[in-house]
Design a protein around this motif. Structure first.
Motif, mmCIF file in Angstrom:
data_model
loop_
_atom_site.group_PDB
_atom_site.id
_atom_site.type_symbol
_atom_site.label_atom_id
_atom_site.label_comp_id
_atom_site.label_asym_id
_atom_site.label_seq_id
_atom_site.Cartn_x
_atom_site.Cartn_y
_atom_site.Cartn_z
ATOM 1 N N UNK A 150 0.825 -1.208 0.000
ATOM 2 C CA UNK A 150 0.000 0.000 0.000
ATOM 3 C C UNK A 150 0.862 1.262 0.000
ATOM 4 N N UNK A 151 2.013 1.209 0.681
ATOM 5 C CA UNK A 151 2.946 2.345 0.604
ATOM 6 C C UNK A 151 3.373 2.571 -0.845
ATOM 7 N N UNK A 152 3.662 1.493 -1.566
ATOM 8 C CA UNK A 152 4.061 1.632 -2.966
ATOM 9 C C UNK A 152 2.936 2.217 -3.818
ATOM 10 N N UNK A 153 1.696 2.041 -3.365
ATOM 11 C CA UNK A 153 0.535 2.609 -4.065
ATOM 12 C C UNK A 153 0.283 4.068 -3.686
ATOM 13 N N UNK A 154 1.062 4.587 -2.751
ATOM 14 C CA UNK A 154 0.934 5.989 -2.385
ATOM 15 C C UNK A 154 0.284 6.259 -1.049
ATOM 16 N N UNK A 155 -0.123 5.209 -0.330
ATOM 17 C CA UNK A 155 -0.718 5.409 0.997
ATOM 18 C C UNK A 155 0.360 5.851 1.977
ATOM 19 N N UNK A 156 -0.040 6.662 2.954
ATOM 20 C CA UNK A 156 0.887 7.218 3.951
ATOM 21 C C UNK A 156 0.443 6.855 5.368
ATOM 22 N N UNK A 157 1.423 6.829 6.288
ATOM 23 C CA UNK A 157 1.159 6.567 7.707
ATOM 24 C C UNK A 157 0.795 7.825 8.483
ATOM 25 N N UNK A 158 1.101 8.979 7.910
ATOM 26 C CA UNK A 158 0.805 10.248 8.576
ATOM 27 C C UNK A 158 0.210 11.216 7.566
ATOM 28 N N UNK A 164 -3.373 7.546 7.890
ATOM 29 C CA UNK A 164 -3.070 6.257 8.502
ATOM 30 C C UNK A 164 -4.335 5.425 8.671
ATOM 31 N N UNK A 165 -5.431 6.060 9.055
ATOM 32 C CA UNK A 165 -6.701 5.345 9.228
ATOM 33 C C UNK A 165 -7.169 4.777 7.893
ATOM 34 N N UNK A 166 -7.070 5.576 6.849
ATOM 35 C CA UNK A 166 -7.462 5.113 5.511
ATOM 36 C C UNK A 166 -6.596 3.928 5.087
ATOM 37 N N UNK A 167 -5.304 4.031 5.336
ATOM 38 C CA UNK A 167 -4.381 2.953 4.986
ATOM 39 C C UNK A 167 -4.680 1.686 5.778
ATOM 40 N N UNK A 168 -4.896 1.835 7.073
ATOM 41 C CA UNK A 168 -5.195 0.676 7.927
ATOM 42 C C UNK A 168 -6.495 -0.001 7.508
ATOM 43 N N UNK A 169 -7.471 0.788 7.086
ATOM 44 C CA UNK A 169 -8.749 0.224 6.626
ATOM 45 C C UNK A 169 -8.530 -0.643 5.392
ATOM 46 N N UNK A 170 -7.761 -0.145 4.427
ATOM 47 C CA UNK A 170 -7.466 -0.919 3.211
ATOM 48 C C UNK A 170 -6.643 -2.157 3.567
ATOM 49 N N UNK A 171 -5.674 -1.981 4.423
ATOM 50 C CA UNK A 171 -4.805 -3.081 4.837
ATOM 51 C C UNK A 171 -5.625 -4.212 5.463
ATOM 52 N N UNK A 172 -6.506 -3.870 6.383
ATOM 53 C CA UNK A 172 -7.317 -4.886 7.041
ATOM 54 C C UNK A 172 -8.311 -5.528 6.069
ATOM 55 N N UNK A 173 -8.820 -4.761 5.125
ATOM 56 C CA UNK A 173 -9.709 -5.292 4.084
ATOM 57 C C UNK A 173 -8.983 -6.375 3.286
ATOM 58 N N UNK A 174 -7.768 -6.074 2.835
ATOM 59 C CA UNK A 174 -7.011 -7.048 2.042
ATOM 60 C C UNK A 174 -6.566 -8.236 2.890
ATOM 61 N N UNK A 175 -6.174 -7.987 4.122
ATOM 62 C CA UNK A 175 -5.784 -9.093 5.004
ATOM 63 C C UNK A 175 -6.949 -10.055 5.187
ATOM 64 N N UNK A 176 -8.140 -9.524 5.392
ATOM 65 C CA UNK A 176 -9.326 -10.371 5.539
ATOM 66 C C UNK A 176 -9.579 -11.168 4.252
#
Length: 159
Positions: free
Chosen positions: A126-134, A139-151
């Motif tokens: 997701x970082x390579x796709x342009x998502x940021x931690x700050x 970060x919330x948007x990134x974590x939401x996508x991350x958890x979606x894909x993990x699921x």
């Protein structure tokens, strides 16, 4: 499942676009071929095309030296992602993952090592796709996508 739909409706690129390397560590990463297909589908959903991604699993010592040299950070973290391509839609990148940090995180968070490793791989992609931690909203948007894909990955492994 959504993952089945993605795989059946997309022409997945050749698997030789994502490479896993182990530098003086054993990642114990399983299902590499399936994971490559899944990650290519993630990039496709994010409207990105993978040219080449190298995922390098390494130890803390090597990882810390990278973090210090390239980012001037003197603290421990679990992953570094470097987008090497100028074109943000066509991804060439390197991902470094500290296996020692992943093992420590999984113990501290009381979650399975394999799930923590996959979470960090997805996070890095997701970082390579342009998502940021700050800032926090990013970060919330990134974590939401991350958890979606993990699921999606976990569901695909159960069927």
């Amino acid at each position: 499942s959504l993952l089945t739909f993605i795989f059946s409706s997309l022409e997945i690129s050749p698997l030789d676009k994502i490479y896993f390397h182990e530098s003086n560590v054993r990642s114990s990463l399983l299902h590499r071929k399936d994971l490559k297909k899944f990650l290519l589908a993630v990039f496709k959903q994010e409207r990105r095309r993978v040219e080449r991604i190298d995922v390098i699993f390494c130890n803390d010592k090597y990882f810390f030296s990278l973090n210090k040299s390239f980012l001037n950070h003197a603290y421990k973290t679990d992953t570094l992602s470097f987008l090497l391509s100028d074109d943000k839609l066509s991804i060439i990148g390197d991902i470094y993952i500290s296996i020692q940090r992943i093992r420590a995180n999984s113990r501290d968070l009381n979650i399975a090592y394999k799930n923590e490793l996959l979470r960090v791989i997805i996070h890095s992609c997701l970082h390579l796709c342009g998502y940021k931690d700050t800032p926090r909203a990013c970060a919330v948007k990134m974590e939401t996508r991350q958890e979606y894909y993990l699921k999606q990955w976990i569901v695909s492994r159960e069927t």
